[in-house]
Design an enzyme around this catalytic site. Structure first.
Site, PDB file in Angstrom:
ATOM      1  CG  HIS A  84      -1.750  -1.016   1.313  1.00  0.00           C
ATOM      2  ND1 HIS A  84      -3.145  -0.972   0.715  1.00  0.00           N
ATOM      3  CD2 HIS A  84      -1.779  -2.431   1.644  1.00  0.00           C
ATOM      4  CE1 HIS A  84      -3.802  -2.086   0.853  1.00  0.00           C
ATOM      5  NE2 HIS A  84      -3.116  -3.053   1.548  1.00  0.00           N
ATOM      6  CG  ASN A 157      -7.986  -4.328   1.252  1.00  0.00           C
ATOM      7  OD1 ASN A 157      -7.265  -3.318   1.159  1.00  0.00           O
ATOM      8  ND2 ASN A 157      -7.442  -5.326   1.076  1.00  0.00           N
ATOM      9  CG  HIS A 348      -2.713  -1.004  14.661  1.00  0.00           C
ATOM     10  ND1 HIS A 348      -3.010  -2.452  14.524  1.00  0.00           N
ATOM     11  CD2 HIS A 348      -1.967  -1.111  16.020  1.00  0.00           C
ATOM     12  CE1 HIS A 348      -2.297  -3.246  15.194  1.00  0.00           C
ATOM     13  NE2 HIS A 348      -1.785  -2.556  16.085  1.00  0.00           N
TER      14      HIS A 348
HETATM   15 FE1  HDD Z   1      -2.435  -4.663   5.368  1.00  0.00          FE
HETATM   16  C1  HDD Z   1      -0.976  -1.721   5.121  1.00  0.00           C
HETATM   17  C2  HDD Z   1      -5.396  -3.554   4.368  1.00  0.00           C
HETATM   18  C3  HDD Z   1      -3.942  -7.864   5.511  1.00  0.00           C
HETATM   19  C4  HDD Z   1       0.276  -6.026   7.181  1.00  0.00           C
HETATM   20  N1  HDD Z   1      -3.093  -2.863   4.905  1.00  0.00           N
HETATM   21  C5  HDD Z   1      -2.246  -1.755   4.730  1.00  0.00           C
HETATM   22  C6  HDD Z   1      -3.114  -0.837   4.240  1.00  0.00           C
HETATM   23  C7  HDD Z   1      -4.356  -1.276   3.974  1.00  0.00           C
HETATM   24  C8  HDD Z   1      -4.412  -2.607   4.485  1.00  0.00           C
HETATM   25  C9  HDD Z   1      -5.565  -0.711   3.606  1.00  0.00           C
HETATM   26  C10 HDD Z   1      -2.778   0.670   4.054  1.00  0.00           C
HETATM   27  C11 HDD Z   1      -2.978   1.550   5.250  1.00  0.00           C
HETATM   28  C12 HDD Z   1      -2.477   3.018   4.901  1.00  0.00           C
HETATM   29  O1  HDD Z   1      -3.203   3.617   3.904  1.00  0.00           O
HETATM   30  O2  HDD Z   1      -1.736   3.384   5.376  1.00  0.00           O
HETATM   31  N2  HDD Z   1      -4.373  -5.589   4.849  1.00  0.00           N
HETATM   32  C13 HDD Z   1      -5.379  -4.749   4.690  1.00  0.00           C
HETATM   33  C14 HDD Z   1      -6.519  -5.740   4.705  1.00  0.00           C
HETATM   34  C15 HDD Z   1      -6.283  -7.090   4.825  1.00  0.00           C
HETATM   35  C16 HDD Z   1      -4.569  -6.924   5.299  1.00  0.00           C
HETATM   36  C17 HDD Z   1      -7.809  -5.197   4.249  1.00  0.00           C
HETATM   37  C18 HDD Z   1      -6.795  -8.256   4.844  1.00  0.00           C
HETATM   38  C19 HDD Z   1      -7.930  -8.265   5.099  1.00  0.00           C
HETATM   39  N3  HDD Z   1      -1.930  -6.610   6.236  1.00  0.00           N
HETATM   40  C20 HDD Z   1      -2.574  -7.831   6.141  1.00  0.00           C
HETATM   41  C21 HDD Z   1      -2.159  -8.896   6.743  1.00  0.00           C
HETATM   42  C22 HDD Z   1      -0.680  -8.315   7.174  1.00  0.00           C
HETATM   43  C23 HDD Z   1      -0.732  -6.778   6.740  1.00  0.00           C
HETATM   44  C24 HDD Z   1      -2.399 -10.219   7.100  1.00  0.00           C
HETATM   45  C25 HDD Z   1       0.444  -8.879   8.060  1.00  0.00           C
HETATM   46  C26 HDD Z   1       0.390 -10.000   8.785  1.00  0.00           C
HETATM   47  N4  HDD Z   1      -0.779  -3.889   5.998  1.00  0.00           N
HETATM   48  C27 HDD Z   1       0.207  -4.712   6.700  1.00  0.00           C
HETATM   49  C28 HDD Z   1       1.461  -3.810   6.710  1.00  0.00           C
HETATM   50  C29 HDD Z   1       1.125  -2.371   6.034  1.00  0.00           C
HETATM   51  C30 HDD Z   1      -0.411  -2.702   5.816  1.00  0.00           C
HETATM   52  C31 HDD Z   1       2.794  -4.313   6.403  1.00  0.00           C
HETATM   53  C32 HDD Z   1       1.838  -1.689   5.296  1.00  0.00           C
HETATM   54  C33 HDD Z   1       2.063  -0.016   5.927  1.00  0.00           C
HETATM   55  C34 HDD Z   1       1.511  -0.262   7.062  1.00  0.00           C
HETATM   56  O3  HDD Z   1       0.849  -1.526   7.272  1.00  0.00           O
HETATM   57  O4  HDD Z   1       1.139   0.784   7.813  1.00  0.00           O
HETATM   58  O5  HDD Z   1       1.782  -3.822   8.016  1.00  0.00           O
END
Ligand code: HDD
Length: 724
Positions: A84, A157, A348
């Site tokens: 993202h 999402n 978060h």
């Molecule tokens: Fe995630 C970012 C949505 C599963 C780990 N996620 C991130 C963002 C969105 C989502 C919208 C961007 C937020 C922003 O604009 O800063 N993610 C989802 C959805 C998931 C999902 C809807 C499943 C239903 N994500 C998911 C899993 C993991 C992560 C299973 C890890 C175990 N997601 C992350 C992250 C991010 C992230 C690596 C990258 C930047 C951040 O968190 O702040 O931690």
């Protein structure tokens, strides 16, 4: 299980609470001054020359002004988000329609008079921060509610299910999706071997793949897509009763997609297409709106759904559990600074308020760890909650201390609790009736590294999604699978994927496989090779209209862009009424001509031009209007760029309206019969030709507006023959 009755929540109770966050941010904003200084405030009279030993001599190390400026520049970048990374955001507010007290004690869902400020960041998943907006990808839809009880983040999402069931597979998924590690290609695309290698070995991803290959992954605008919380969460009311809840965002402007050819071209012509669209809509006062919807399932009734509510690859069909619309979100202010706000905002799923809790969804459980952890490296330390965009608007106090870039200055000698030297135990809230409490779910589990057999059905809902699509949507899904798999170099991966698809629908799999140079799909091969058990649970519904894109939203043409094609000799009178009606209906009309400045009308007047065919090609518009005028029509027919403009708009199924002689342009393309029709006729879906002199006033406008409201005329035939 019930807990003691809890106090009603305490949201911000001021007249215009949506402004609270804005006022807080304003305390940190800076206006540029015309006096330059160092970071220490020392005024700098010369910002053009470094300090040297003689005008032609070497630069001196002593030049602390140069050093400070270059050093700061060298450290301007922070790591981009692991996923993202590419995002666009806006401020706004949320207002509930009614009290949700029967289900949740969350303060921001109690009172229809209270507005809660929000900051919303939309994103693509795969691409880097500088990648194009219109790639085929899932879109992030993350909402931060600055409530009177703390920040609540709904990090969702634009697709209601996910690729994997357990967070332990997330790094594998993302490593497979991201550019391949040996050569760093392709950027922002899933159409490559590692992605399809992985997903074809993970049949649980099939349902999400169906969505990802649909036009949901090609939104026309961030303002025209749905949002979903994906997981089941819990609503907890003041009595401690728990209900499962799934969150939905429903856009007022409907759900619309781009044509794939169009999306790829926009990526080159305007990589910021979605960011610009959101920015311009808000700047022009066309504030995007969504309604918040919830599907509520009684705790204990979830087993009747027919699938496991904890499985994030499953959705609850709306025909099984209807969505209740409970509030409205409006985005009405652009950020002041992209880095400070859009880049530094930290979401978060574990940022909760009392009245909302998690479920045991194993994907959600893993997310609860990942998001704080990632901010530590991305934002450089434990104090990212103090960044202006991340601050809550309610009081905040604890004894966490120090760390890099600490901004608050806590007073006093006490940084522990309990204490008698400070205020003693007064910091505590009465846990039984106030503050956040985890839902006391009864658990007696064995410690086990395994997956529930209730997660084994990977195809029923993929099939439900497929069966729910219109014929055109099915065509687009087939075309998307074909495109993606045609980019996969290894035939065995292509084969594996279509073998899997045969478990969804044999015809779908056969259609996808046809041009891929592989064998006919074989579901038995898939089952045998992967060793997966096809534990199918019958769907309770055969199809669900809510899974289609068409027919959503209020059906208006607000903010749709209409190109008016002009050349010297046009008859402006032919479009006067229609242009007026389009603008009245909320559309944005732009005049496109061969050059900037103006063209001359048939009567010799000047008609101003907004853009040229070259700098604003048809892919930037939703519809085309061609005015009358014998000379202008002839001129347009002789201009390659104008001809291409209309052909491309036709190929991308956009509404086109040609008036009087303007119809010659269509005739010369073979789009209309061009036989000087007397009244509105429709030679092809969404193409209107009319004699403006003979048509009842306003009739063309109505027809054209209706054609634009349908967004795209995907059913238009003969598109393969159109050479653009
Ligand atoms: Fe995630 C970012 C949505 C599963 C780990 N996620 C991130 C963002 C969105 C989502 C919208 C961007 C937020 C922003 O604009 O800063 N993610 C989802 C959805 C998931 C999902 C809807 C499943 C239903 N994500 C998911 C899993 C993991 C992560 C299973 C890890 C175990 N997601 C992350 C992250 C991010 C992230 C690596 C990258 C930047 C951040 O968190 O702040 O931690």
């Amino acid at each position: 299980m019930s807990t003691p009755r809890r106090k009603a929540a305490g949201p911000i109770k001021i007249a215009d609470s949506a402004k609270v966050k804005q006022q807080q941010l304003e305390r940190f904003t800076e206006n540029t001054s015309n006096v330059l200084s160092t970071n220490q405030g020392l005024q700098i009279p010369d910002n053009h020359n470094s300090l040297k030993a003689g005008v032609r001599g070497p630069t001196l190390l002593e030049d602390f002004i140069l050093r400070e400026k270059i050093t700061h520049f060298d450290h301007e970048r922070i790591p981009e988000r692991a996923v993202h990374a590419r995002g666009s955001a806006a401020h706004g507010y949320f207002k509930p329609y009614k009290s949700m007290a029967p289900y949740t004690s969350a303060g921001f869902l109690q009172d229809p008079d209270i507005e809660t400020p929000v900051f919303v960041r939309f994103s693509t998943v795969a691409g880097s921060a500088g990648s194009a907006d219109t790639v085929r990808d899932v879109r992030g839809f993350a909402v931060k509610f600055y409530t009177g009880e703390g920040n609540y983040d709904l990090v969702g999402n634009n697709i209601p299910v996910f690729f994997i069931q357990d967070a332990i597979k997330f790094p594998d998924l993302i490593h497979a999706l991201k550019p391949e590690p040996h050569h760093g290609m392709p950027q922002a695309a899933s159409a490559h071997d590692t992605f399809w290698d992985f997903v074809s070995l993970m049949p649980e991803s099939t349902h999400m793949l169906m969505w990802a290959m649909s036009d949901r992954s090609l939104p026309r605008s961030l303002r025209m897509m749905e949002g979903f919380g994906v997981h089941a969460f819990r609503f907890i009311n003041t009595r401690g009763d728990s209900h499962f809840v799934k969150f939905h965002w429903k856009p007022k402007l409907g759900v619309h997609g781009l044509a794939w050819d169009e999306a790829q071209k926009i990526a080159g012509k305007d990589a910021d297409f979605h960011r610009r669209d959101l920015w311009e809509a808000i700047e022009s006062g066309n504030f995007p709106e969504w309604e918040l919807g919830v599907q509520i399932v009684d705790d204990g009734q979830e087993s009747e759904l027919g699938f496991d509510i904890l499985d994030p690859t499953k959705l609850i069909p709306e025909s099984q559990v209807p969505v209740q619309l409970i509030g409205r979100m409006v985005l009405n202010r652009n950020p002041d600074n992209f880095f400070a706000e859009t880049e530094q905002v930290a979401f978060h799923p574990g940022h909760l308020v009392p009245g909302i809790d998690f479920s045991n969804d194993p994907l959600l459980q893993g997310r609860l760890f990942s998001y704080t952890d990632t901010q530590l490296s991305r934002l450089g330390g434990a104090n990212f909650h103090e960044l202006p965009i991340n601050r809550g608007v309610c009081p905040m106090h604890n004894f966490q201390r120090d760390g890099i870039h600490r901004m608050a200055i806590p007073k006093g000698r006490v940084a522990y609790e309990p204490n008698t030297l400070g205020n003693g135990t007064e910091f505590r809230v009465d846990g039984a009736t106030q503050g956040f409490q985890s839902h006391p779910e009864q658990l007696e589990p064995p410690k086990i590294r395994s997956r529930s057999p209730s997660f084994d059905d990977h195809f029923s809902q993929a099939m439900l999604f497929w069966n729910s699509q219109s014929a055109v949507e099915k065509d687009h899904i087939v075309a998307a699978f074909r495109f993606e798999l045609s980019k996969v170099e290894l035939p065995e991966i292509r084969q594996r994927m279509v073998d899997n698809l045969a478990h969804v629908d044999q015809k779908l799999a056969a259609r996808v496989a046809a041009p891929l140079g592989i064998n006919a799909p074989d579901p038995k091969a898939a089952a045998g090779r992967l060793g997966f058990r096809d534990h199918r649970i019958a769907n309770k519904v055969d199809e669900d209209a809510a899974l289609r894109m068409a027919g959503k939203g209020e059906g208006s043409i607000k903010t749709r862009k209409v190109a008016i094609l002009v050349a010297d000799g046009l008859e402006p009178a032919t479009i006067k009424r229609i242009q007026h009606d389009l603008v009245e209906a909320g559309a944005i009309c732009k005049v496109i001509g061969p050059h900037l400045g103006s063209v001359s009308t048939a009567s010799g007047r000047q008609f101003p031009v907004d853009h040229t065919f070259g700098n604003m090609p048809s892919i930037m518009f939703d519809a085309v209007l061609i005015p009358g005028g014998a000379l202008s029509a002839k001129a347009l027919c002789g201009m390659g760029e104008a001809v291409h403009f209309v052909l491309e708009a036709y190929k991308h199924c956009k509404a086109i309206c040609a008036l009087n002689e303007g119809v010659q342009l269509l005739g010369s393309l073979g789009i209309s019969q061009g036989k000087n029709p007397e009244l509105i006729t429709t030679p092809a879906a969404g193409v209107l030709v009319a004699d403006a002199r003979k048509v009842v006033e306003g009739q063309i406008s109505q027809e054209f507006i209706a054609a634009i409201a349908l967004h795209r005329h995907w059913e238009r035939s003969g598109l393969d023959a159109v050479p653009v």
